[in-house]
Design a protein around this motif. Structure first.
Motif, PDB file in Angstrom:
ATOM      1  N   SER A  16       0.802  -1.232   0.000  1.00  0.00           N
ATOM      2  CA  SER A  16       0.000   0.000   0.000  1.00  0.00           C
ATOM      3  C   SER A  16       0.831   1.276   0.000  1.00  0.00           C
ATOM      4  O   SER A  16       0.289   2.367  -0.223  1.00  0.00           O
ATOM      5  N   SER A  17       2.137   1.169   0.226  1.00  0.00           N
ATOM      6  CA  SER A  17       2.973   2.366   0.250  1.00  0.00           C
ATOM      7  C   SER A  17       4.437   1.967   0.079  1.00  0.00           C
ATOM      8  O   SER A  17       4.786   0.782   0.049  1.00  0.00           O
ATOM      9  N   ARG A  40      -4.138  -1.637   4.588  1.00  0.00           N
ATOM     10  CA  ARG A  40      -4.882  -0.438   4.190  1.00  0.00           C
ATOM     11  C   ARG A  40      -5.541  -0.660   2.833  1.00  0.00           C
ATOM     12  O   ARG A  40      -4.994  -0.332   1.786  1.00  0.00           O
ATOM     13  N   ALA A  41      -6.749  -1.213   2.879  1.00  0.00           N
ATOM     14  CA  ALA A  41      -7.460  -1.589   1.659  1.00  0.00           C
ATOM     15  C   ALA A  41      -7.783  -0.373   0.785  1.00  0.00           C
ATOM     16  O   ALA A  41      -7.794  -0.488  -0.449  1.00  0.00           O
ATOM     17  N   LYS A  45      -6.872  -0.198  -3.127  1.00  0.00           N
ATOM     18  CA  LYS A  45      -7.915   0.008  -4.133  1.00  0.00           C
ATOM     19  C   LYS A  45      -7.508   1.112  -5.106  1.00  0.00           C
ATOM     20  O   LYS A  45      -7.670   0.978  -6.332  1.00  0.00           O
ATOM     21  N   THR A  46      -6.952   2.198  -4.588  1.00  0.00           N
ATOM     22  CA  THR A  46      -6.519   3.304  -5.434  1.00  0.00           C
ATOM     23  C   THR A  46      -5.388   2.876  -6.359  1.00  0.00           C
ATOM     24  O   THR A  46      -5.389   3.202  -7.561  1.00  0.00           O
ATOM     25  N   ILE A  47      -4.429   2.137  -5.822  1.00  0.00           N
ATOM     26  CA  ILE A  47      -3.290   1.666  -6.631  1.00  0.00           C
ATOM     27  C   ILE A  47      -3.778   0.776  -7.766  1.00  0.00           C
ATOM     28  O   ILE A  47      -3.356   0.916  -8.924  1.00  0.00           O
ATOM     29  N   VAL A  48      -4.666  -0.152  -7.447  1.00  0.00           N
ATOM     30  CA  VAL A  48      -5.189  -1.077  -8.458  1.00  0.00           C
ATOM     31  C   VAL A  48      -5.988  -0.322  -9.519  1.00  0.00           C
ATOM     32  O   VAL A  48      -5.879  -0.618 -10.721  1.00  0.00           O
ATOM     33  N   LEU A  61      -6.097  -7.565  -1.939  1.00  0.00           N
ATOM     34  CA  LEU A  61      -6.757  -8.219  -0.822  1.00  0.00           C
ATOM     35  C   LEU A  61      -6.256  -7.587   0.471  1.00  0.00           C
ATOM     36  O   LEU A  61      -5.038  -7.428   0.648  1.00  0.00           O
ATOM     37  N   GLU A  62      -7.161  -7.211   1.342  1.00  0.00           N
ATOM     38  CA  GLU A  62      -6.771  -6.685   2.646  1.00  0.00           C
ATOM     39  C   GLU A  62      -6.233  -7.837   3.485  1.00  0.00           C
ATOM     40  O   GLU A  62      -6.938  -8.827   3.723  1.00  0.00           O
TER      41      GLU A  62
END
Length: 246
Positions: A16-17, A40-41, A45-48, A61-62
């Protein structure tokens, strides 16, 4: 021409980062199919979504790497969505820095759970798939802290050196069935220091990072280099750090 990354299915923890995010973005741009995991789902989500908008392929997947079943679900998602798993990148990590006499036992346990057990859970989730395929690649993100031992980093470095030892044993045991790479970053421009509870040490680490840190993309490039080698070439250990770092 195949670049050695295109169409490979790659799972990344701590995506996520920082290094995980930079690696996901770089590999997606080179044609990899990605399964991203982190706590951090919303960030995942934003990255995907961005990867999808650019024509890439990714899912998320979280997960919490301290939960073994979460890692099993992550690798299962790779097989379910893309039919296989080519590379498992165990990137999630945490650092709590105190002198041993301060007895930050909670911090010790957190580092053991995330850095060591989390990596082992990732390995355990990937190996059955690799054994079935007859091929695969484990990439463990370690640290230069395990190379240069300094005060306050004893347990952190211990968890990282445990991963270094495990990685080498796993490489030898594979007998060519899968590859194993250890990546040891030095100071990298990420949010890593922000999770350190010891305020004085956190500020020192952050100041050092502000002065010399290399971008996360530099580590992502090293990971990509290891992945794109021919199947009979195993890049064992790579140290990626600022040229001025002691």
């Amino acid at each position: 021409m195949n670049n050695g990354i295109q169409n490979k299915v790659i799972a990344i923890t701590g995506a996520s980062s920082g290094i995980g995010k930079a690696t996901a973005e770089l590999l997606a741009a080179q044609g990899a199919k990605l399964i991203l995991g982190a706590r951090r789902a919303d960030r995942l989500k934003t990255i995907v979504e961005i990867i999808d908008q650019k024509g890439g392929k990714a899912a998320f997947l979280e997960i919490d790497v301290t939960n073994r079943e979460d890692l099993v679900k992550l690798t299962a998602l790779a097989v379910e969505k893309f039919g296989r798993l080519d590379v498992m990148i165990n990137n999630a990590g945490v650092s709590q820095l105190y002198k041993m006499e301060d007895l930050d036992v909670e911090g010790w346990e957190q580092m053991i759970d995330v850095n060591l057990k989390g990596t082992l859970y990732g390995i355990a989730a990937a190996l059955p798939i690799f054994k079935g395929q007859g091929t695969g690649h484990i990439i463990n993100v370690i640290s230069t802290a395990g190379i240069s031992i300094v005060p306050t980093m004893g347990v952190y470095a211990g968890t990282k050196n445990a991963v270094r030892t495990i990685s080498e044993a796993l490489r030898q045991e594979s007998q060519g069935r899968w590859r194993v790479t250890g990546i040891s970053p030095g100071y990298v421009a990420t949010e890593f220091a922000s999770n350190i509870k010891n305020e004085e040490i956190r500020d020192t680490i952050q100041q050092n990072a502000d002065q010399m840190a290399i971008p996360a993309e530099a580590v992502a490039n090293a990971i990509a280099y290891a992945i794109k080698q021919p199947d009979n070439v195993d890049v064992g250990d790579m140290v990626i750090r600022p040229s001025v770092q002691g």
